[in-house]
Design a protein around this motif. Sequence first.
Motif, PDB file in Angstrom:
ATOM      1  N   VAL A 152       0.833  -1.205   0.000  1.00  0.00           N
ATOM      2  CA  VAL A 152       0.000   0.000   0.000  1.00  0.00           C
ATOM      3  C   VAL A 152       0.868   1.255   0.000  1.00  0.00           C
ATOM      4  O   VAL A 152       0.651   2.194  -0.766  1.00  0.00           O
ATOM      5  CB  VAL A 152      -0.949  -0.003   1.216  1.00  0.00           C
ATOM      6  N   GLU A 153       1.866   1.266   0.865  1.00  0.00           N
ATOM      7  CA  GLU A 153       2.743   2.440   0.958  1.00  0.00           C
ATOM      8  C   GLU A 153       3.545   2.633  -0.321  1.00  0.00           C
ATOM      9  O   GLU A 153       3.794   3.760  -0.751  1.00  0.00           O
ATOM     10  CB  GLU A 153       3.676   2.278   2.158  1.00  0.00           C
ATOM     11  N   GLN A 154       3.940   1.538  -0.951  1.00  0.00           N
ATOM     12  CA  GLN A 154       4.715   1.626  -2.189  1.00  0.00           C
ATOM     13  C   GLN A 154       3.854   2.167  -3.333  1.00  0.00           C
ATOM     14  O   GLN A 154       4.399   2.671  -4.330  1.00  0.00           O
ATOM     15  CB  GLN A 154       5.256   0.234  -2.540  1.00  0.00           C
ATOM     16  N   ALA A 155       2.537   2.103  -3.168  1.00  0.00           N
ATOM     17  CA  ALA A 155       1.625   2.682  -4.159  1.00  0.00           C
ATOM     18  C   ALA A 155       1.395   4.168  -3.901  1.00  0.00           C
ATOM     19  O   ALA A 155       0.565   4.787  -4.581  1.00  0.00           O
ATOM     20  CB  ALA A 155       0.297   1.932  -4.134  1.00  0.00           C
ATOM     21  N   GLY A 156       2.105   4.737  -2.928  1.00  0.00           N
ATOM     22  CA  GLY A 156       1.982   6.154  -2.618  1.00  0.00           C
ATOM     23  C   GLY A 156       0.799   6.500  -1.741  1.00  0.00           C
ATOM     24  O   GLY A 156       0.307   7.629  -1.768  1.00  0.00           O
ATOM     25  N   LEU A 157       0.333   5.529  -0.941  1.00  0.00           N
ATOM     26  CA  LEU A 157      -0.844   5.723  -0.106  1.00  0.00           C
ATOM     27  C   LEU A 157      -0.503   5.598   1.371  1.00  0.00           C
ATOM     28  O   LEU A 157       0.470   4.946   1.745  1.00  0.00           O
ATOM     29  CB  LEU A 157      -1.923   4.701  -0.466  1.00  0.00           C
ATOM     30  N   GLN A 158      -1.340   6.227   2.192  1.00  0.00           N
ATOM     31  CA  GLN A 158      -1.223   6.088   3.637  1.00  0.00           C
ATOM     32  C   GLN A 158      -2.320   5.152   4.122  1.00  0.00           C
ATOM     33  O   GLN A 158      -3.431   5.166   3.592  1.00  0.00           O
ATOM     34  CB  GLN A 158      -1.362   7.442   4.330  1.00  0.00           C
ATOM     35  N   ILE A 159      -2.006   4.361   5.131  1.00  0.00           N
ATOM     36  CA  ILE A 159      -2.986   3.428   5.671  1.00  0.00           C
ATOM     37  C   ILE A 159      -3.746   4.107   6.809  1.00  0.00           C
ATOM     38  O   ILE A 159      -3.180   4.431   7.847  1.00  0.00           O
ATOM     39  CB  ILE A 159      -2.309   2.142   6.170  1.00  0.00           C
ATOM     40  N   GLN A 160      -5.025   4.334   6.585  1.00  0.00           N
ATOM     41  CA  GLN A 160      -5.862   4.911   7.630  1.00  0.00           C
ATOM     42  C   GLN A 160      -6.217   3.870   8.682  1.00  0.00           C
ATOM     43  O   GLN A 160      -6.296   4.167   9.863  1.00  0.00           O
ATOM     44  CB  GLN A 160      -7.150   5.483   7.022  1.00  0.00           C
ATOM     45  N   ASP A 161      -6.411   2.628   8.241  1.00  0.00           N
ATOM     46  CA  ASP A 161      -6.743   1.554   9.165  1.00  0.00           C
ATOM     47  C   ASP A 161      -6.514   0.221   8.485  1.00  0.00           C
ATOM     48  O   ASP A 161      -6.697   0.080   7.274  1.00  0.00           O
ATOM     49  CB  ASP A 161      -8.213   1.668   9.601  1.00  0.00           C
ATOM     50  N   LEU A 162      -6.081  -0.767   9.274  1.00  0.00           N
ATOM     51  CA  LEU A 162      -5.982  -2.150   8.826  1.00  0.00           C
ATOM     52  C   LEU A 162      -7.070  -2.938   9.529  1.00  0.00           C
ATOM     53  O   LEU A 162      -7.153  -2.937  10.760  1.00  0.00           O
ATOM     54  CB  LEU A 162      -4.609  -2.746   9.178  1.00  0.00           C
ATOM     55  N   VAL A 163      -7.909  -3.629   8.755  1.00  0.00           N
ATOM     56  CA  VAL A 163      -9.065  -4.324   9.323  1.00  0.00           C
ATOM     57  C   VAL A 163      -9.062  -5.772   8.846  1.00  0.00           C
ATOM     58  O   VAL A 163      -8.943  -6.037   7.646  1.00  0.00           O
ATOM     59  CB  VAL A 163     -10.389  -3.650   8.908  1.00  0.00           C
ATOM     60  N   VAL A 164      -9.190  -6.701   9.777  1.00  0.00           N
ATOM     61  CA  VAL A 164      -9.308  -8.108   9.409  1.00  0.00           C
ATOM     62  C   VAL A 164     -10.630  -8.300   8.663  1.00  0.00           C
ATOM     63  O   VAL A 164     -11.685  -7.858   9.120  1.00  0.00           O
ATOM     64  CB  VAL A 164      -9.255  -9.007  10.655  1.00  0.00           C
ATOM     65  N   SER A 165     -10.587  -8.957   7.532  1.00  0.00           N
ATOM     66  CA  SER A 165     -11.756  -9.061   6.651  1.00  0.00           C
ATOM     67  C   SER A 165     -13.028  -9.541   7.345  1.00  0.00           C
ATOM     68  O   SER A 165     -14.091  -8.929   7.185  1.00  0.00           O
ATOM     69  CB  SER A 165     -11.426  -9.974   5.464  1.00  0.00           C
ATOM     70  N   PRO A 166     -12.998 -10.650   8.133  1.00  0.00           N
ATOM     71  CA  PRO A 166     -14.240 -11.096   8.774  1.00  0.00           C
ATOM     72  C   PRO A 166     -14.802 -10.082   9.771  1.00  0.00           C
ATOM     73  O   PRO A 166     -16.019 -10.054   9.996  1.00  0.00           O
ATOM     74  CB  PRO A 166     -13.821 -12.388   9.497  1.00  0.00           C
ATOM     75  N   ILE A 167     -13.946  -9.256  10.372  1.00  0.00           N
ATOM     76  CA  ILE A 167     -14.428  -8.229  11.294  1.00  0.00           C
ATOM     77  C   ILE A 167     -15.162  -7.150  10.502  1.00  0.00           C
ATOM     78  O   ILE A 167     -16.241  -6.687  10.893  1.00  0.00           O
ATOM     79  CB  ILE A 167     -13.269  -7.629  12.099  1.00  0.00           C
ATOM     80  N   ALA A 168     -14.597  -6.735   9.379  1.00  0.00           N
ATOM     81  CA  ALA A 168     -15.223  -5.695   8.563  1.00  0.00           C
ATOM     82  C   ALA A 168     -16.586  -6.147   8.051  1.00  0.00           C
ATOM     83  O   ALA A 168     -17.582  -5.423   8.154  1.00  0.00           O
ATOM     84  CB  ALA A 168     -14.319  -5.321   7.393  1.00  0.00           C
ATOM     85  N   THR A 169     -16.665  -7.358   7.516  1.00  0.00           N
ATOM     86  CA  THR A 169     -17.933  -7.835   6.953  1.00  0.00           C
ATOM     87  C   THR A 169     -18.928  -8.200   8.045  1.00  0.00           C
ATOM     88  O   THR A 169     -20.102  -7.829   7.985  1.00  0.00           O
ATOM     89  CB  THR A 169     -17.691  -9.046   6.043  1.00  0.00           C
ATOM     90  N   GLY A 170     -18.477  -8.925   9.055  1.00  0.00           N
ATOM     91  CA  GLY A 170     -19.383  -9.395  10.090  1.00  0.00           C
ATOM     92  C   GLY A 170     -19.978  -8.287  10.929  1.00  0.00           C
ATOM     93  O   GLY A 170     -21.144  -8.348  11.325  1.00  0.00           O
ATOM     94  N   PHE A 171     -19.192  -7.239  11.216  1.00  0.00           N
ATOM     95  CA  PHE A 171     -19.658  -6.165  12.082  1.00  0.00           C
ATOM     96  C   PHE A 171     -20.487  -5.118  11.334  1.00  0.00           C
ATOM     97  O   PHE A 171     -21.084  -4.252  11.967  1.00  0.00           O
ATOM     98  CB  PHE A 171     -18.478  -5.465  12.754  1.00  0.00           C
ATOM     99  N   ASN A 172     -20.531  -5.185  10.017  1.00  0.00           N
ATOM    100  CA  ASN A 172     -21.183  -4.112   9.267  1.00  0.00           C
ATOM    101  C   ASN A 172     -22.226  -4.580   8.265  1.00  0.00           C
ATOM    102  O   ASN A 172     -23.156  -3.837   7.962  1.00  0.00           O
ATOM    103  CB  ASN A 172     -20.127  -3.273   8.536  1.00  0.00           C
ATOM    104  N   LEU A 173     -22.086  -5.785   7.732  1.00  0.00           N
ATOM    105  CA  LEU A 173     -23.041  -6.269   6.745  1.00  0.00           C
ATOM    106  C   LEU A 173     -24.196  -7.040   7.378  1.00  0.00           C
ATOM    107  O   LEU A 173     -25.217  -7.258   6.736  1.00  0.00           O
ATOM    108  CB  LEU A 173     -22.335  -7.154   5.717  1.00  0.00           C
ATOM    109  N   LEU A 174     -24.028  -7.460   8.639  1.00  0.00           N
ATOM    110  CA  LEU A 174     -25.084  -8.170   9.343  1.00  0.00           C
ATOM    111  C   LEU A 174     -25.905  -7.188  10.164  1.00  0.00           C
ATOM    112  O   LEU A 174     -25.374  -6.202  10.683  1.00  0.00           O
ATOM    113  CB  LEU A 174     -24.496  -9.237  10.275  1.00  0.00           C
ATOM    114  N   ASN A 175     -27.196  -7.474  10.290  1.00  0.00           N
ATOM    115  CA  ASN A 175     -28.020  -6.617  11.139  1.00  0.00           C
ATOM    116  C   ASN A 175     -27.794  -6.959  12.603  1.00  0.00           C
ATOM    117  O   ASN A 175     -27.058  -7.909  12.938  1.00  0.00           O
ATOM    118  CB  ASN A 175     -29.503  -6.716  10.759  1.00  0.00           C
ATOM    119  N   ASP A 176     -28.425  -6.209  13.497  1.00  0.00           N
ATOM    120  CA  ASP A 176     -28.170  -6.352  14.924  1.00  0.00           C
ATOM    121  C   ASP A 176     -28.542  -7.744  15.422  1.00  0.00           C
ATOM    122  O   ASP A 176     -27.806  -8.352  16.210  1.00  0.00           O
ATOM    123  CB  ASP A 176     -28.955  -5.286  15.693  1.00  0.00           C
ATOM    124  N   GLY A 177     -29.668  -8.267  14.954  1.00  0.00           N
ATOM    125  CA  GLY A 177     -30.082  -9.594  15.385  1.00  0.00           C
ATOM    126  C   GLY A 177     -29.144 -10.687  14.911  1.00  0.00           C
ATOM    127  O   GLY A 177     -28.846 -11.633  15.649  1.00  0.00           O
TER     128      GLY A 177
END
Length: 459
Positions: free
Chosen positions: A175-200
């Motif tokens: 990512v850095e070699q592409a000239g970008l800064q990393i705002q956050d590193l997120v494990v994929s299952p955490i990103a999908t599980g915590f945001n794509l699923l509803n509360d129930g």
Amino acid sequence: MENSQVYVGLDIGTTLIKVLVCENVKGQLKVVGTGVQPSAGLNRGVIVDIDKTAQANSRAVAEAAAKSGIDIKKVVVALPANYLQMGHVHGMITIASQGQSREIVNQDVIDVAQSTLTQNLPPEREIIDLVPQEFTVDGFKGIKDPRGMVGVRLELAATLYTGPKTIVHNTKKAVEQAGLQIQDLVVSPIATGFNLLNDGEQDFGTLVVDMGGGQTTASIIHDHQLKFVYVDPEGGQLVTRDISTVLNTSMRNAERLKRDHGYADSRMADENVQLAVDVVGQNQPVEYSEKYLAEIIEARIRQIFQRISNRLKEVHAPNLPGGVILLGGVTALPGVVELAKEYFTTNVKTFVPEQMGVRHPGFALAIALGMYEDHLNDIDRLLKQTVQQGALIMSPHQAEQPRKLETTRSYYQESYQKPMPDASSEPQQAKEEPMTPEKPVKKPKSKGGIKRFLENFFD
């Protein structure tokens, strides 16, 4: 990118690099730009050539910047769950001396988070994330945000996620070699599980199956926590290779056949529909039926579902109330839901983003990254800041007796009558030979599965 309401998700996949520029407009996250480019330098979800991956990242980000009109400098990056380990950690600090209480402030939250990070990690592992479960103030538990409260002792119970330094380093470097800064590193299952699923679904328990190009990741979300992860080393790329091998055609032709004419369930295909396939060594195309193509695809996908089902049996996980959520590019194949229902006898559905321009299950992770960053509260950001800084403040007693991090195995031994295999262990190698159709295996129904699962599996 100076606008804090704009987030850029970067999904570094084995076959495609996806970039989504998301903007929070009046409380709603909208996609304002996309970038999709062929991937390079990855093998089954893991970066093996930093230079090639960096170039692919740069092309995808440039495309998204051109479409959105935003100068992209920071990105939220997904990390694969390969060899992920998770463990319960606990930290405690004294807020004031001589029993004099005072209000809890941001620095106290940072200090108690630092106290949880005094772990005796192996040199090849690195802390990725720290997800809070609850704070305790002077014995009062169940607190989500202790700031502003008055107390003498502050405690934090959290889940600590660690991964191999090689994976984390290579991702950062690409990512850095592409000239970008990393705002956050997120494990994929955490990103999908915590945001794509509803509360129930997050509360009662849901199995999320991300079927990508290089690998398939199955994860269990329960009680708003990531409880279990299994990474299978097979994905859509291996399906394409099966087609290429069996039909003796190029990988490019095989991918086109899979995308335009493929079915995950061969019962949905038509035996009478003939497909002209350019075969290596033949001057004229050879015709194969649509059903024969589907049988090739079905055999490999059945194997993936069967291994996930077997792994869930090993940890005594029955049908979760939230059902099964399928996402990833492979799940766009017609019939994949019907096939999954034979192995997971519960509700099965495919997640498709609702935003215009990204209504495809392959964009699920990329959109989840933007949602994840947008949903972070002040406490989450304070803990992430502590992890990212890596400046651990240890007392002499803590320095002499560091706590050993609980691995995924010990994390579950408390809840099971027999220990489960280490979820971070290396999965069996994918079979490279083309698959042949097989009949689904019917799973016997266990008596009291849900009750026993909820009693034994989760804390």
